[in-house]
Design an enzyme around this catalytic site. Sequence first.
Site, mmCIF file in Angstrom:
data_model
loop_
_atom_site.group_PDB
_atom_site.id
_atom_site.type_symbol
_atom_site.label_atom_id
_atom_site.label_comp_id
_atom_site.label_asym_id
_atom_site.label_seq_id
_atom_site.Cartn_x
_atom_site.Cartn_y
_atom_site.Cartn_z
ATOM 1 N N GLU A 171 85.642 75.064 86.294
ATOM 2 C CA GLU A 171 85.783 76.435 85.799
ATOM 3 C C GLU A 171 87.177 76.767 85.275
ATOM 4 O OE1 GLU A 171 84.469 79.089 88.882
ATOM 5 O OE2 GLU A 171 82.407 78.401 88.760
ATOM 6 N N GLU A 352 76.818 74.488 90.327
ATOM 7 C CA GLU A 352 76.914 75.515 91.379
ATOM 8 C C GLU A 352 75.905 76.607 91.107
ATOM 9 O OE1 GLU A 352 80.799 77.284 92.104
ATOM 10 O OE2 GLU A 352 81.772 75.328 91.883
#
Length: 444
Positions: A171, A352
């Site tokens: 991320e 995720e």
Amino acid sequence: MFKTISLPASSPLLAQPFIFGVATASFQIEGARDTRLPCIWDTFCQQPHSIADNSNGDNACEHVKYWQQDVAMIADLAVDAYRLSIAWSRVLHQDGSINQQGVDFYRNLLKALKARNIKTFVTLYHWDLPQHLEDQGGWLNRDTAQAFADYTDVVSRELDGLVDSYATLNEPFCSAYLGYEIGVHAPGIKSQQAGRQAAHHLLLAHGLAMQVLRKNCPDVEAGIVLNFSPSYPLTKADEHAAMLAEQYHNQWYIKAILTGAYPALLNQLSDTVKPVIGDNDMAIISEKVDFIGVNYYTRIHYSRTADNWFAEAELKNVPVTDMGWEVYPQGLTELLLSLHRQYQLPKVYITENGAAMADTLTEGCVEDIERVDYFHTHLNAVHAAVEQGVNVQGYFAWSLMDNFEWAYGYNKRFGLVYVEYATQKRILKQSAKQYRALLKQRKK
Ligand code: FCB
């Protein structure tokens, strides 16, 4: 409310080669602060009002101490794979030499996973930059990208043969935007220019690390993990605003990686905000990846501001998790289909997905029915996208166990497994049992 996690019996998710796993990250679980260098999150945690419960990562889940029992617990969940991250600050000393104790920790961990036939998905950077590099400018300093490539070189040599899949970064949006642009994450800098420059250097670091991985371990798959909170307009009049937000927060990363260009929005930024981009940078950033990891939790609504920009807008009366994030499983199907339409996607893993809920431990049990429902609906959302042609090959639940949830500290619980921090006892929640039951149904 679904009380079990199930998929249609004929779902491709239940057949080979689809992979199910659980995920964690170094700073959130490891503890053992005294056996590694300080990182930017150690420093950030010391700043007043940075962490909701004034906690830090000094102990976390004490995974460095309890890793053997944690591996047994992962195996007990019947998963195919475990996604973990390596702490840069644990494998290198400040002078660049190897911290053998740290490397041995990861070697032993990965070997133990392999011995149990669990695939190892390693993320090289999950936000925990060594503090001494931040002191030199951190992600605002172009040299940090090269330092990351050098670190990648060491890790990929030292862990040779023990890693099934490498992700360079987790991320970069969060590192850059939350860390350098609005300052709610480490290192806590608040500057739009800094945010854009950090994003560029992170992407450059990804590209340089990809080159190293190709050279050192050409047979190991390599890619990057990106987070997506797809942008929706609050009203019809906000469609343009939502499109801008989508480019600024989501497309900025994937478009650069898959096409070698930033979204057109770059040209609308003032010269004082535009990142400095070297001549060959975009070619490095768009080095071919074997997979894109997609992290999805929720969608976000936007409305138009007076200066024709975008601002987050809250939807009222929708189901939310303990984070206040809307539960919107269709968003995951819509996201995957939209990426599939926009790009020539490599294979995709959902790296995720999960939910924080206000769990209670009652007579040794955690009946987290809302989390069970969350996993059920989101897995079926992935199924729907796969049925429509998106090449998703794996799904990782966030998270294996409750852990240090960054600026929220230990108050937000994302685990399949409950952690009683005072005793470090791990207790399988209902969601863990349901996840395991689904995985055990598969004929492999
Ligand atoms: C993601 C992070 C992960 C975790 C979840 C809830 O953005 O990658 O570490 O905190 O959110």
